[in-house]
Design a protein around this motif. Structure first.
Motif, PDB file in Angstrom:
ATOM      1  N   ILE A   5       0.838  -1.199   0.000  1.00 55.13           N
ATOM      2  CA  ILE A   5       0.000   0.000   0.000  1.00 55.13           C
ATOM      3  C   ILE A   5       0.870   1.245   0.000  1.00 55.13           C
ATOM      4  CG2 ILE A   5      -1.659   1.352   1.335  1.00 55.13           C
ATOM      5  CD1 ILE A   5      -2.992  -1.144   2.186  1.00 55.13           C
ATOM      6  N   LEU A   7       0.596   5.156   0.592  1.00 52.19           N
ATOM      7  CA  LEU A   7      -0.281   6.147   1.227  1.00 52.19           C
ATOM      8  C   LEU A   7      -0.046   7.497   0.562  1.00 52.19           C
ATOM      9  CD1 LEU A   7       0.327   5.008   4.904  1.00 52.19           C
ATOM     10  CD2 LEU A   7      -1.651   4.481   3.468  1.00 52.19           C
ATOM     11  N   CYS A  51      -3.662   4.602  -1.944  1.00 54.27           N
ATOM     12  CA  CYS A  51      -4.703   5.348  -1.239  1.00 54.27           C
ATOM     13  C   CYS A  51      -4.599   6.806  -1.668  1.00 54.27           C
ATOM     14  CB  CYS A  51      -4.530   5.231   0.267  1.00 54.27           C
ATOM     15  SG  CYS A  51      -4.734   3.559   0.904  1.00 54.27           S
ATOM     16  N   LEU A  91      -5.118   3.700   5.724  1.00 59.37           N
ATOM     17  CA  LEU A  91      -4.928   2.253   5.819  1.00 59.37           C
ATOM     18  C   LEU A  91      -6.238   1.541   6.135  1.00 59.37           C
ATOM     19  CD1 LEU A  91      -1.604   1.370   7.682  1.00 59.37           C
ATOM     20  CD2 LEU A  91      -2.233   0.901   5.317  1.00 59.37           C
ATOM     21  N   ILE A  98      -6.960  -5.905   1.257  1.00 59.71           N
ATOM     22  CA  ILE A  98      -5.708  -6.530   1.682  1.00 59.71           C
ATOM     23  C   ILE A  98      -5.861  -8.040   1.789  1.00 59.71           C
ATOM     24  CG2 ILE A  98      -4.047  -6.684   3.582  1.00 59.71           C
ATOM     25  CD1 ILE A  98      -4.720  -3.713   4.134  1.00 59.71           C
ATOM     26  N   LEU A 102       0.906  -7.507   4.803  1.00 57.58           N
ATOM     27  CA  LEU A 102       0.739  -6.106   4.441  1.00 57.58           C
ATOM     28  C   LEU A 102       2.082  -5.394   4.504  1.00 57.58           C
ATOM     29  CD1 LEU A 102      -0.786  -3.367   4.065  1.00 57.58           C
ATOM     30  CD2 LEU A 102      -1.183  -3.396   6.546  1.00 57.58           C
ATOM     31  N   PHE A 104       3.285  -1.353   3.866  1.00 57.24           N
ATOM     32  CA  PHE A 104       2.796  -0.023   3.524  1.00 57.24           C
ATOM     33  C   PHE A 104       3.915   0.993   3.637  1.00 57.24           C
ATOM     34  CE2 PHE A 104       1.891  -0.530   8.066  1.00 57.24           C
ATOM     35  CZ  PHE A 104       2.386   0.637   8.611  1.00 57.24           C
ATOM     36  N   THR A 105       3.785   2.056   2.863  1.00 50.27           N
ATOM     37  CA  THR A 105       4.772   3.121   2.862  1.00 50.27           C
ATOM     38  C   THR A 105       4.101   4.440   2.553  1.00 50.27           C
ATOM     39  OG1 THR A 105       6.849   3.906   1.884  1.00 50.27           O
ATOM     40  CG2 THR A 105       5.327   2.773   0.415  1.00 50.27           C
TER      41      THR A 105
END
Length: 217
Positions: A5, A7, A51, A91, A98, A102, A104-105
């Motif tokens: 993901i 962000l 996102c 998130l 998802i 997972l 995410f960054t």
């Protein structure tokens, strides 16, 4: 299967006038958008979810032109510009998409490529690096890390111990997701934004968060 993901819902107010007309993830670096660098850094087998919020149409148009063959989903985060929004809220909006582990960054975090980060048997970890020289530690979310690379304490932009900077990249093992989601949903907000650190702190309380030192830009 891993879900990666990015962000990218916020305004990018720290990039100055450029942010008046360009989404922060599309700022060029070495003649490519930062977003393209992040897509290249994703685990090779990952499904990518972006996102979006601010200037989401720009992000959609760029991805369609630059990465038409990548398995990617772009979601619009509801209320991204309202009080209580933030990376944690983004998130949570992506949670239905998802599967598996997972990763995410934030969309302005880059690191030196390191394939060892994506070992399938890795537990949950947060990426850390030294606090940038010449900056006040309280500008950063910091983590206290033990000799065996366990995270023992998180200070999110607060006065206190120096520690290592959390750089905005983390991996949450599928087995830890319930604890993580509960922490994100119930954790305190910082500067009126819901942060991901509530979920990371919940894992720390259970002794289930390691630190991975990376070469961070």
């Amino acid at each position: 299967m891993t879900t990666f993901i990015i962000l990218a819902a916020g305004r990018g107010s720290r990039i100055g006038r450029v942010g008046d007309f360009l989404h922060k993830s599309l700022v060029p670096l070495d003649n490519r958008a930062v977003l393209s660098h992040l897509i290249d850094l994703a685990p090779s087998n990952a499904r990518i979810v972006i996102c979006a919020g601010h200037r989401s149409a720009q992000v959609r148009e760029y991805v369609a032109l630059a990465h038409p063959c990548v398995d990617m989903t772009i979601i619009d985060v509801p209320g991204w510009d309202q009080p209580g929004a933030g990376p944690g809220a983004s998130l949570l909006a992506a949670r239905p998409f998802i599967t598996g582990d997972l990763v995410f960054t934030s969309c302005d975090t880059l690191w030196q490529r390191d394939l060892s980060l994506w070992h399938i048997d890795a537990g949950s970890w947060a990426a850390v690096a030294p606090v940038p020289a010449g900056t006040q530690p309280e500008r950063w979310c910091r983590m206290r890390v033990s000799i065996d690379d366990k995270v023992s304490l998180i200070l999110d932009k607060k006065l206190g111990m120096a520690g290592l900077a959390y750089v905005g990249l983390a991996h949450i093992a599928a087995a830890d997701l319930d604890v993580f989601w509960n922490g994100v949903a119930t954790g305190n907000t910082v500067e009126n934004e819901r942060q991901v650190t509530g979920g990371l702190a919940a894992l720390v309380e259970h002794g289930r968060l390691d630190a991975r030192r990376i070469d961070w830009t």
